[in-house]
Design a protein around this motif. Sequence first.
Motif, short mmCIF file in Angstrom:
data_model
loop_
_atom_site.label_atom_id
_atom_site.label_comp_id
_atom_site.label_asym_id
_atom_site.label_seq_id
_atom_site.Cartn_x
_atom_site.Cartn_y
_atom_site.Cartn_z
N LEU A 177 -4.97 15.52 8.85
CA LEU A 177 -4.91 14.08 9.12
C LEU A 177 -3.64 13.44 8.58
N MET A 178 -3.17 13.92 7.43
CA MET A 178 -1.91 13.37 6.88
C MET A 178 -0.75 13.66 7.81
N PHE A 179 -0.71 14.87 8.38
CA PHE A 179 0.37 15.21 9.28
C PHE A 179 0.22 14.55 10.65
N ILE A 180 -1.00 14.38 11.11
CA ILE A 180 -1.22 13.64 12.35
C ILE A 180 -0.74 12.21 12.18
N ASP A 213 3.22 8.09 13.38
CA ASP A 213 4.08 7.01 12.91
C ASP A 213 5.51 7.16 13.41
N LYS A 214 5.95 8.38 13.65
CA LYS A 214 7.31 8.59 14.16
C LYS A 214 7.45 8.09 15.59
N PHE A 215 6.33 7.94 16.29
CA PHE A 215 6.35 7.41 17.66
C PHE A 215 5.97 5.93 17.70
N LEU A 216 4.99 5.53 16.89
CA LEU A 216 4.44 4.18 16.98
C LEU A 216 4.96 3.23 15.91
N HIS A 217 5.54 3.75 14.85
CA HIS A 217 6.14 2.95 13.76
C HIS A 217 5.20 1.86 13.23
N TYR A 218 4.01 2.25 12.82
CA TYR A 218 3.02 1.30 12.33
C TYR A 218 2.93 1.22 10.80
N MET A 219 3.53 2.18 10.08
CA MET A 219 3.48 2.12 8.62
C MET A 219 4.70 1.35 8.11
N PRO A 220 4.49 0.46 7.15
CA PRO A 220 5.63 -0.29 6.61
C PRO A 220 6.59 0.62 5.85
N ILE A 221 7.86 0.31 5.96
CA ILE A 221 8.88 1.09 5.26
C ILE A 221 9.17 0.40 3.93
N PRO A 222 8.95 1.08 2.82
CA PRO A 222 9.22 0.46 1.52
C PRO A 222 10.73 0.31 1.31
N PRO A 223 11.12 -0.57 0.39
CA PRO A 223 12.55 -0.70 0.09
C PRO A 223 13.09 0.64 -0.43
N ILE A 224 14.27 1.01 0.04
CA ILE A 224 14.85 2.29 -0.37
C ILE A 224 16.25 2.08 -0.92
N GLU A 225 16.69 3.05 -1.71
CA GLU A 225 18.02 2.99 -2.33
C GLU A 225 19.09 3.17 -1.26
N LEU A 262 11.03 15.11 17.63
CA LEU A 262 10.67 16.52 17.51
C LEU A 262 9.84 16.77 16.26
N ILE A 263 10.27 16.23 15.14
CA ILE A 263 9.51 16.39 13.89
C ILE A 263 8.12 15.75 14.04
N GLY A 264 8.06 14.57 14.65
CA GLY A 264 6.78 13.91 14.88
C GLY A 264 5.85 14.74 15.74
N PHE A 265 6.40 15.35 16.79
CA PHE A 265 5.60 16.20 17.68
C PHE A 265 5.07 17.41 16.92
N ILE A 266 5.93 18.05 16.13
CA ILE A 266 5.52 19.22 15.35
C ILE A 266 4.44 18.83 14.33
N GLU A 267 4.63 17.68 13.66
CA GLU A 267 3.62 17.22 12.70
C GLU A 267 2.28 16.95 13.40
#
Length: 124
Positions: A14-17, A22-34, A53-58
Amino acid sequence: MKIIKLILCTLFGLMFINAGLDKFLHYMPIPPIEPEMQKVNEAFGTIVWLMPLIGFIELIGGLLFIIPKTRALGAIVILPVMVGIIIHNAVYMPEGLAIAGVLLLINIWMIIDNREKYKKLICS
């Protein structure tokens, strides 16, 4: 022990799904990054086919991992992504190594648990 394996494999899948979707639908918020990490994200973004590709493999690996009959294939499919996650966390986000390490251990456990299935591929 069977129930523990079922629960861990289901959560792992489920974590990988979720990560793949998220790589296709972009529903998780992106935290502030350095700033350094922002440069890495921008570099990955210039390779337009990489994240899908990574999203499909996940997504596929996660689905295969959940189903006991296909778990051996899912463990192998997801392994390169898992190695990438470990390396990424070791270099850029060491605080994520604990979770990534646990996921890697689950993945390795399933590979070892299914080693008889892989022997057919290697020694045919």
